[in-house]
Design an enzyme around this catalytic site. Structure first.
Site, PDB file in Angstrom:
ATOM      1  N   CYS A   1       7.648 -40.740  46.928  1.00 23.29           N
ATOM      2  CA  CYS A   1       7.617 -39.486  47.661  1.00 23.29           C
ATOM      3  C   CYS A   1       8.657 -39.575  48.762  1.00 23.29           C
ATOM      4  O   CYS A   1       8.887 -40.642  49.329  1.00 23.29           O
ATOM      5  CB  CYS A   1       6.225 -39.252  48.250  1.00 23.29           C
TER       6      CYS A   1
ATOM      7  N   ASN B   1      10.217 -40.142  54.950  1.00 23.40           N
ATOM      8  CA  ASN B   1      10.226 -38.802  55.527  1.00 23.40           C
ATOM      9  C   ASN B   1      11.402 -38.479  56.435  1.00 23.40           C
ATOM     10  O   ASN B   1      11.352 -37.484  57.151  1.00 23.40           O
ATOM     11  CB  ASN B   1       8.924 -38.568  56.307  1.00 23.40           C
TER      12      ASN B   1
ATOM     13  N   LYS C   1       0.960 -44.340  47.436  1.00 22.77           N
ATOM     14  CA  LYS C   1       1.926 -43.252  47.591  1.00 22.77           C
ATOM     15  C   LYS C   1       2.938 -43.699  48.644  1.00 22.77           C
ATOM     16  O   LYS C   1       2.625 -43.784  49.822  1.00 22.77           O
ATOM     17  CB  LYS C   1       1.236 -41.955  48.014  1.00 22.77           C
ATOM     18  N   TRP C   2       4.164 -43.962  48.197  1.00 22.38           N
ATOM     19  CA  TRP C   2       5.216 -44.548  49.039  1.00 22.38           C
ATOM     20  C   TRP C   2       6.128 -43.425  49.515  1.00 22.38           C
ATOM     21  O   TRP C   2       6.899 -42.869  48.751  1.00 22.38           O
ATOM     22  CB  TRP C   2       5.987 -45.572  48.214  1.00 22.38           C
ATOM     23  N   ASP C   3       6.061 -43.108  50.805  1.00 24.26           N
ATOM     24  CA  ASP C   3       6.782 -41.968  51.349  1.00 24.26           C
ATOM     25  C   ASP C   3       8.048 -42.410  52.087  1.00 24.26           C
ATOM     26  O   ASP C   3       8.225 -43.588  52.430  1.00 24.26           O
ATOM     27  CB  ASP C   3       5.868 -41.183  52.296  1.00 24.26           C
TER      28      ASP C   3
ATOM     29  N   ASP D   1      -4.547 -40.249  52.507  1.00 19.27           N
ATOM     30  CA  ASP D   1      -3.150 -40.071  52.896  1.00 19.27           C
ATOM     31  C   ASP D   1      -2.916 -40.661  54.285  1.00 19.27           C
ATOM     32  O   ASP D   1      -3.523 -41.672  54.664  1.00 19.27           O
ATOM     33  CB  ASP D   1      -2.774 -38.584  52.824  1.00 19.27           C
TER      34      ASP D   1
ATOM     35  N   ARG E   1      11.131 -36.417  62.997  1.00 10.93           N
ATOM     36  CA  ARG E   1       9.676 -36.556  62.812  1.00 10.93           C
ATOM     37  C   ARG E   1       9.137 -37.696  63.679  1.00 10.93           C
ATOM     38  O   ARG E   1       8.208 -38.401  63.294  1.00 10.93           O
ATOM     39  CB  ARG E   1       9.336 -36.781  61.337  1.00 10.93           C
TER      40      ARG E   1
ATOM     41  N   ASP F   1       6.830 -30.829  48.379  1.00  9.14           N
ATOM     42  CA  ASP F   1       5.740 -30.512  49.296  1.00  9.14           C
ATOM     43  C   ASP F   1       5.268 -29.070  49.126  1.00  9.14           C
ATOM     44  O   ASP F   1       4.239 -28.681  49.684  1.00  9.14           O
ATOM     45  CB  ASP F   1       6.195 -30.718  50.743  1.00  9.14           C
TER      46      ASP F   1
END
Length: 715
Positions: free
Chosen positions: A510, A466, A462-464, A352, A429, A532
């Protein structure tokens, strides 16, 4: 199947069990006729012959048009709003229809290279504007796909497209209407709620630049009496991964219409110069008289057949290292975790966050997509090679649309982020949003990600995403608000290009959990991160809502450590956690270095069991047996002769009788053998009387596997 009657002005589209009919009047008004059980051409002609109602102060068109526009005798919210410096609104004339068009692949969110389509063309000579309404209904489904194309065909000034919905759906009049929707927030997505639909307008959507945690772009409407297995249900789902809006309106006469499309408000989508066009996302609809369960199974089958890439293959059991390591990542540590994951039977190992750039916390590194030289001195290839040698695939996490101020990318290109001149740049963030509508940003990300996927044998990304849009400005751009639409188009184009260049790589969507789940992103990704929140009890409600629209084949679910300090202090058994996660695409996210040998052994048994039931869970038909708010909740999957039921007991009071689990969709005349106990049950008995789950303790769970016995079927 598409049939044309009424001198070429009435069309009937028919699927497996339903039909959709519409017609153009002599005054070039496009009116809705029927959406429901199958009808024939003569029925459609009879409906077209009925006059529109007329009342003082009300428009006879309102509540009856397929695509109401701004202008003329209309008072409903317009699906299309256009303006120039001199004129706002449109006035259309019918220019013709194309039936059984062979669609070019990639034209819309669920395109099929050999599908048939109805296109209705209208023109506005004053604006030099063309409108094409697209309809598609496949023989193997009752889902209708609708979208629109608006084109500037004149040679005058640019046209401002304020609003262009994908479609407006018209429901037949009923005395009562009930609305179902999926609402939520971070870590509590996809919560199903049903409420009485009252006069006026109910609006859901996102103003955040992505689909959002607050609502999934789906609604369902029934007459208040539908159940899981019976009753008439109308559903609509939008395929768009940016800001969006769905408006459900009940007009003064009780008529209900549902409109939806990209963009939340009417402040403007795009400027169309001569020769330019805009194609909306798909807004799909489904009718069934088999209740909410049949509606879900219809949506699932359509997505598996026509939306989700490579849906016929099964998704592997994955391990993700985030909860074990956080930002403290090292190659040796990942190797140790990979060895334990492989021993558990995991098939895909995912590193990750924090493998790249200066990413030692969430304050730095985003945008610099090269391995951290201190943590991976020789890049990712040695670790990927070892993971492959252990018999697993290798995956990584990325968040390409974001950047930290503390990064080489931002120091070199501070103008590449969304921002307004003279205003503070808001950080969530500790990160900013790249302006993906810019061609130089698109090219940079393509080069970085293509090089990354070429540098090591990477099987999964895994394409996030946020954080949401807050400062969506574009200094120097003539029409800066276009970035809300063009960011999503650029995202889709980048994913499409990466998939074409690296066909062996799977992608997961994601967004801080389930913040970007919709038909648009699902047409380009192999699965989605549902939430999550990995607490197994909370997850039951999230998964219950998710499954109203989307299939288990894309619903990622993890087993994590307990108690989870990020969520709550609830203590649950490994058994309960695994059975909860086995309802979708199973993953593990705990710190395996802290698991005891007994826990690792037990986990290996659950992984082995999941692999046995995986074909049924990921590719079978879903039946929701008991909702998660019940003391006993359960789901069932049915594929051919195979049956899998997962049941969870929340709590049971003293003296309370154990609730029997009644199955659905079985052959009542057949016998079904339990693959674990060897007991034989009759199909009719299982459906009418049910079976004892054996669950007695709080927070306990069980997996039931049955197979139809051909020898004792009695048929």
């Amino acid at each position: 199947m598409i049939e044309t009657v009424g001198h070429g002005r009435i069309w009937v589209l028919s699927g497996r069990q339903s039909s959709y009919a519409l017609h153009v009047t002599d005054r070039d008004e496009l009116l809705h006729l029927h959406w429901g059980p199958r009808i024939g051409p003569a029925d459609a002609e009879a409906l077209a012959a009925e006059p529109l109602p007329g009342w003082s102060f009300e428009s006879p068109l309102d509540g009856h048009e397929e695509y109401p526009v701004e202008g003329g005798p209309r008072f409903v919210r317009p699906a299309l709003s256009v303006r120039t410096a001199a004129v706002r609104g449109t006035e259309w004339s019918f220019e013709g229809a194309l039936v059984n068009v062979n669609v070019n692949e990639g034209e819309d969110a669920s395109a099929d290279a050999h599908a048939d389509e109805l296109r209705l063309r209208f023109g506005d000579p004053l604006h030099g504007l063309a409108l094409t309404l697209h309809y598609r209904m496949r023989d193997d489904s009752d889902v209708i796909e609708r979208w629109a194309t608006v084109a500037h065909t004149g040679d005058g000034p640019a046209l401002e497209l304020l609003r262009a919905d994908a479609a407006v759906w018209t429901l037949p009049w009923r005395e009562r209407r009930r609305l179902s929707q999926l609402h939520g927030r971070w870590a509590a997505e996809s919560r199903l709620v049903r409420s009485e639909l009252t006069y006026g307008e109910k609006v859901i959507g996102s103003r955040r630049g992505h689909t959002g945690h607050e609502h999934l772009p789906w609604v369902a409407v029934d007459d208040g009496t539908a159940t899981e297995e019976s009753g008439e249900v109308y559903g609509c789902a939008l395929g768009w991964s940016g800001s969006w809006r769905i408006a459900v309106r009940q007009l003064p006469d009780g008529q209900v219409q549902i409109g939806g499309g990209a963009g939340y408000d009417d402040s403007g989508l795009l400027l169309l110069a001569p020769g330019e066009s805009y194609t909306t996302p798909v807004f799909a609809g489904l009718w069934t008289d088999g209740g909410f369960g049949a509606a879900s199974r219809g949506w699932h089958a359509w997505q598996l057949a026509h939306v989700i890439p490579d849906a016929g293959s099964s998704r592997p059991v994955l391990y993700n290292s985030w909860e074990a390591t956080g930002f403290d990542v090292s190659e040796g540590q990942q190797r140790a975790l990979a060895q334990r994951a492989a021993g558990m039977g995991v098939e895909l190992f995912v590193v990750d966050d924090a493998w790249f750039g200066g990413r030692t916390s969430d304050r730095a590194g985003l945008g610099d997509w090269t391995p951290n030289p201190d943590r991976f001195p020789q890049g990712l290839k040695p670790l990927a090679d070892e993971v492959h040698a252990l018999g697993m695939q290798f995956g990584i996490w990325v968040e390409p649309e974001m950047v930290n101020a503390d990064s080489d990318l931002y120091r070199a290109h501070p103008d590449w982020v969304q921002h307004h001149p003279g205003r503070a740049r808001t950080e969530f963030r500790n990160q900013l949003v790249l302006n993906l509508a810019r061609e130089d940003v698109q090219q940079y990300l393509w080069e970085q990600l293509d090089a990354l996927l070429s540098s090591a044998p990477i099987d999964y990304v895994k394409w996030d995403f946020n954080r949401s849009f807050t400062d969506a400005g574009w200094p120097g751009e003539r029409y800066p608000q276009k970035l809300w639409v063009e960011h999503v188009h650029a995202l889709y184009a980048l994913l499409d290009r990466l998939r074409a260049a690296h066909p062996g790589v799977a992608f997961e969507s994601c967004s801080g959990g389930g913040g970007r789940v919709d038909l648009g992103i699902l047409s380009r990704t192999d699965q989605v991160w549902t939430s999550d929140n990995t607490d197994p009890l909370d997850r039951l409600a999230i998964q219950h809502g998710f499954g109203q629209l989307h299939p288990a084949r894309v619903m990622a679910a993890w087993v994590t450590d307990c108690p989870n300090a990020q969520l709550n202090t609830r203590v649950t058994s490994l058994r309960f956690r695994f059975v909860s996660a086995m309802a979708g695409v199973l993953g593990v996210g705990g710190d395996l270095m802290r698991w005891s040998e007994d826990e690792l052994t037990e986990a290996r048994g659950w992984v082995d069991l999941y692999k046995k039931i995986r074909p049924v869970v990921q590719h079978g038909e879903l039946h929701r047996l008991l909702p998660p708010e019940s003391g006993l909740s359960a789901v069932q999957y049915l594929r051919g002769d195979e049956v899998v039921a997962l049941a969870w007991l929340r709590t049971r009071h003293y003296g309370e009788r154990s609730q029997a689990l009644r199955l659905r969709g079985l052959d009542p005349a057949a016998a079904y053998e339990c693959l674990d106990s060897g007991e034989v049950h009759r199909g009719a008995v299982l459906m009418h009387h049910g079976m004892d789950t054996g669950l007695r303790a709080d927070l306990d769970a069980v997996v039931v596997r049955l197979r139809r016995s051909r020898e004792n079927a009695g048929v």
